[in-house]
Motif scaffolding. Structure first.
Motif, short mmCIF file in Angstrom:
data_model
loop_
_atom_site.label_atom_id
_atom_site.label_comp_id
_atom_site.label_asym_id
_atom_site.label_seq_id
_atom_site.Cartn_x
_atom_site.Cartn_y
_atom_site.Cartn_z
N ALA A 181 0.83 -1.21 0.00
CA ALA A 181 0.00 0.00 0.00
C ALA A 181 0.87 1.26 0.00
CB ALA A 181 -0.92 -0.01 1.22
N VAL A 182 1.96 1.23 0.78
CA VAL A 182 2.87 2.38 0.81
C VAL A 182 3.58 2.50 -0.54
CG1 VAL A 182 4.90 3.39 1.92
CG2 VAL A 182 3.18 2.21 3.30
N ALA A 183 4.06 1.40 -1.08
CA ALA A 183 4.78 1.42 -2.35
C ALA A 183 3.91 1.94 -3.49
CB ALA A 183 5.28 0.01 -2.68
N GLN A 184 2.61 1.62 -3.43
CA GLN A 184 1.68 2.04 -4.49
C GLN A 184 1.07 3.42 -4.24
OE1 GLN A 184 -1.10 -1.24 -4.57
NE2 GLN A 184 0.15 -2.42 -6.02
N GLY A 185 1.44 4.05 -3.14
CA GLY A 185 0.92 5.38 -2.84
C GLY A 185 -0.46 5.40 -2.24
#
Length: 270
Positions: A181-185
């Protein structure tokens, strides 16, 4: 005759109440008789628990399971768990023990039993490279993600309530989902432990190390059945031997790096 039978039954009831039912084996006996130790391990918690390039369980917790099985002179089986499954797998008897970064909280102790600490962590965030988060105060107004059923989630929700930002929180079933979720923004910061930060920032180009969280150091224990005192005593002795033999330091250095943290709580005989 009737009086004799009643007396015998009363005596049996008394002995059972004092000593328990002799026919009921404890976990230690069960594991040895079965020849297999069933270990619940969270495998989305690198480098503590993960799957290697061959999709095989690996990490600090996996080797601790293997060491316990070796001490018992049995084989071992790894049961992959999500964070929320750590207590139910013991209560339902599907696992004999859980190695999974489990804090020995008083509320959890009503359900399962805990050994003395075998590993220590502190909470830290991983953040999107463009999130603008470098300090704890920078998190205000940001989207925060954590794994359901973990201490970071519980502690963050207290802070979110104080700040009036519960709506910004996102709960996921696994830490892998948090990191994605963090990597995908989709989230600005994911809450995890310090041990996971380095491997995750190496895995994702869009994620960098974030600030340390303000709550206390997390002492984690090996989990077993709450009423099985014999098994919990054995687990305590196992943890002690891991430290005494240098194996704890060896595995910490192998998977995390540096000196292994002191397991004793200052001012407490633990």
């Amino acid at each position: 005759m009737k009086k004799t039978m009643l007396a015998a039954l009363s005596a049996a009831a008394f002995l059972t109440s004092v000593f328990g039912t002799a026919a009921v084996a404890d976990t230690l006996d069960d594991v040895v008789d079965r020849g297999t130790l069933r270990c619940g391990v969270v495998l989305d918690f690198p480098p503590i628990g993960y799957r290697d390039e061959n999709n095989e369980p690996a990490g600090f917790d996996v080797e601790y399971c293997a060491d316990l099985a070796a001490a018992l002179e049995v084989e071992y089986e790894i049961l992959p768990l999500t964070w929320s499954e750590r207590l139910p797998v013991i209560v339902t008897g599907r696992a004999d023990v859980v190695f999974g970064g489990t804090s020995d909280s008083l509320s959890r102790a009503k359900t399962v039993g805990f050994s003395i600490p075998y590993a220590i962590y502190y909470a830290q965030g991983v953040v999107g490279a463009d999130s603008g988060i470098s300090t704890f105060e920078d998190i205000r107004g940001k989207r925060v993600a954590a794994a359901i059923g973990t201490v970071p989630e519980q502690e963050w929700l207290k802070i979110a309530a104080e700040w009036g930002e519960e709506a910004n929180y996102q709960g996921y079933q696994s830490e892998n989902e948090v990191f994605l979720a963090v990597a995908q923004g989709k989230a600005d910061i994911g809450l995890t432990t310090n041990t996971a930060v380095l491997p995750i920032t190496k895995q994702y180009d869009t994620i960098i190390a974030g600030p340390r969280m303000p709550w206390t150091t997390d002492y984690t224990s090996v989990v077993g059945k709450r009423k099985d005192v014999t098994w919990l005593n054995y687990l305590n002795l196992f943890v002690t031997h891991q430290v005494r033999s240098g194996r704890y330091q060896e595995l910490w250095g192998k998977y995390v790096g540096g000196d292994a943290p002191e397991l004793r709580i200052p001012g407490v005989m633990y």
